[in-house]
Design an enzyme around this catalytic site. Structure first.
Site, PDB file in Angstrom:
ATOM      1  CE  LYS A 152      65.410  72.932  42.089  1.00  0.00           C
ATOM      2  NZ  LYS A 152      65.254  72.740  40.454  1.00  0.00           N
ATOM      3  CG  ASP A 170      69.612  72.933  42.733  1.00  0.00           C
ATOM      4  OD1 ASP A 170      69.852  74.037  42.490  1.00  0.00           O
ATOM      5  OD2 ASP A 170      69.078  72.175  41.711  1.00  0.00           O
TER       6      ASP A 170
HETATM    7  P1  ATP Z   1      68.054  69.421  39.413  1.00  0.00           P
HETATM    8  O1  ATP Z   1      66.864  69.564  39.803  1.00  0.00           O
HETATM    9  O2  ATP Z   1      69.097  69.853  40.481  1.00  0.00           O
HETATM   10  O3  ATP Z   1      68.813  69.581  38.062  1.00  0.00           O
HETATM   11  P2  ATP Z   1      67.192  66.779  38.991  1.00  0.00           P
HETATM   12  O4  ATP Z   1      66.048  66.611  40.078  1.00  0.00           O
HETATM   13  O5  ATP Z   1      66.736  67.127  37.500  1.00  0.00           O
HETATM   14  O6  ATP Z   1      68.414  67.683  39.416  1.00  0.00           O
HETATM   15  P3  ATP Z   1      68.310  64.443  40.260  1.00  0.00           P
HETATM   16  O7  ATP Z   1      67.119  63.697  40.721  1.00  0.00           O
HETATM   17  O8  ATP Z   1      69.077  65.277  41.356  1.00  0.00           O
HETATM   18  O9  ATP Z   1      68.014  65.421  39.203  1.00  0.00           O
HETATM   19  O10 ATP Z   1      69.443  63.380  39.577  1.00  0.00           O
HETATM   20  C1  ATP Z   1      70.215  63.730  38.581  1.00  0.00           C
HETATM   21  C2  ATP Z   1      71.097  62.291  38.381  1.00  0.00           C
HETATM   22  O11 ATP Z   1      71.906  62.309  39.490  1.00  0.00           O
HETATM   23  C3  ATP Z   1      70.301  61.092  38.431  1.00  0.00           C
HETATM   24  O12 ATP Z   1      70.309  60.713  37.073  1.00  0.00           O
HETATM   25  C4  ATP Z   1      71.248  60.067  39.012  1.00  0.00           C
HETATM   26  O13 ATP Z   1      71.890  59.366  38.161  1.00  0.00           O
HETATM   27  C5  ATP Z   1      72.176  61.082  40.137  1.00  0.00           C
HETATM   28  N1  ATP Z   1      71.913  60.928  41.360  1.00  0.00           N
HETATM   29  C6  ATP Z   1      73.169  60.762  42.347  1.00  0.00           C
HETATM   30  N2  ATP Z   1      72.638  60.622  43.532  1.00  0.00           N
HETATM   31  C7  ATP Z   1      71.288  60.721  43.421  1.00  0.00           C
HETATM   32  C8  ATP Z   1      70.315  60.627  44.405  1.00  0.00           C
HETATM   33  N3  ATP Z   1      70.700  60.372  45.849  1.00  0.00           N
HETATM   34  N4  ATP Z   1      69.149  60.737  44.142  1.00  0.00           N
HETATM   35  C9  ATP Z   1      68.719  61.157  42.745  1.00  0.00           C
HETATM   36  N5  ATP Z   1      69.765  60.904  41.832  1.00  0.00           N
HETATM   37  C10 ATP Z   1      71.289  60.994  42.126  1.00  0.00           C
END
Ligand code: ATP
Length: 297
Positions: free
Chosen positions: A8, A135
């Site tokens: 997203k 989310d």
């Molecule tokens: P958001 O936009 O919801 O704030 P984000 O995109 O910045 O999230 P994510 O990629 O969802 O961040 O991941 C944040 C942290 O969650 C990562 O640093 C990782 O350690 C942990 N994590 C746990 N499960 C997963 C997964 N399936 N994929 C990615 N990260 C994961």
């Protein structure tokens, strides 16, 4: 059982004052784009996770993985043993502000619901998803939607046609809690008064009319100053995209991925090439939106 689930971008992310429970009231206009993770679920003795893809090492391959937590929660809810092997093929940038972890949690809910013949209603899956992360309900729903509360109370937003995006992926991620904390710190330092956030009518009208130019100038993210403060190089990335003719540019969610709106698919291709030449990102991805949420393949 394989499920495809989109990333997203927040077209609007308005952050209200800090609440007593440590969260903020949000107005978030989520938009699902064609950058997908794929998750498959197969019967296994125990709950296990395998992660593949360029950024696999950055993702926990144990019970902390959000997909594993989702599978466990669903198993508890329906009273089965969580015997499942979850294989995740990551394409969504990790800790990039594109909700990749939440996407995988949504995919695990959909895949395990099928695998275990649970037959939960979409609303029931969304409720379980919200317990894992704000989310997750949007990753189940997809398309374009306004999220209220912590972002989990969703209503679909009508969109005409398709919008074309270019994403600049940064080296390393940003921690979402750290970006919110920096946002609070900046606001306190400037003595800013923060009112209740409102949905931007200009933005929803642009979406309904399929007007990319208007949408470009209505994009807004309250977390952007905080993300730039923590990662000053983002300023250069955003400025470069404007110089190269993007209709709009913003940090995606809590960053550090930046999103640029193009006029058309061809324009997105040109913009992606120009951004790549400008050397302002680790890598560049093109995508379009809206796309559906977690879908069984
Ligand atoms: P958001 O936009 O919801 O704030 P984000 O995109 O910045 O999230 P994510 O990629 O969802 O961040 O991941 C944040 C942290 O969650 C990562 O640093 C990782 O350690 C942990 N994590 C746990 N499960 C997963 C997964 N399936 N994929 C990615 N990260 C994961």
């Amino acid at each position: 059982m394989s499920v495809r689930v989109p990333a997203k971008v927040n077209l609007q992310l308005s952050v209200g004052p800090l609440r007593d429970d440590g969260y903020h009231d949000l107005v978030s206009v989520f938009h699902a784009v064609s950058l997908f993770d794929e998750l498959s679920a197969e019967p296994n003795e125990e709950l296990a996770v395998r992660v593949e893809g360029a950024s696999a090492e950055e993702v926990p391959a144990d019970g902390d993985n959000l997909a594993a937590r989702a599978a466990r929660l669903l198993a508890e809810r329906i009273g089965v043993h969580p015997g499942v092997l979850l294989r995740i093929r990551k394409a969504i940038p990790v800790a990039g502000g594109m909700a990749g972890g939440s996407a995988d949690a949504a995919a695990a809910l959909v895949a395990c619901d099928r695998l275990w013949n649970a037959g939960l209603e979409p609303g029931e899956l969304a409720e379980l998803g919200a317990a894992i992360g704000s989310d997750v309900p949007f990753a189940l729903l997809g398309a374009t939607a306004v999220g209220l509360g912590r972002g989990e109370r969703l209503s679909p937003v009508p969109v005409k046609g398709r919008f074309h995006w270019v994403f600049a992926l940064a080296e390393g991620g940003l921690s979402t809690p750290a970006v919110y904390a920096e946002c609070d710190r900046l606001r306190a330092a400037h003595g800013e008064w923060i009112g209740a956030p409102q949905v931007s009518e200009r933005l929803t009208t642009a979406l309904a009319n399929g007007d990319a130019k208007e949408l470009g100038s209505a994009l807004a993210n309250d977390l952007q100053p905080a993300a730039i403060m923590l990662r000053p190089s983002l300023r250069r990335t955003l400025t470069a995209s404007r110089d190269l003719g993007a209709l709009g540019a913003l940090v995606s969610g809590s960053g550090p991925t930046c999103a640029f709106l193009a006029e058309s698919d061809a324009h997105a291709l040109d913009l992606a090439a120009a951004l790549s030449d400008a050397g302002v990102a680790r890598s560049i991805a093109r995508a379009y939106g809206p796309v559906p949420g977690a879908t069984v393949l």
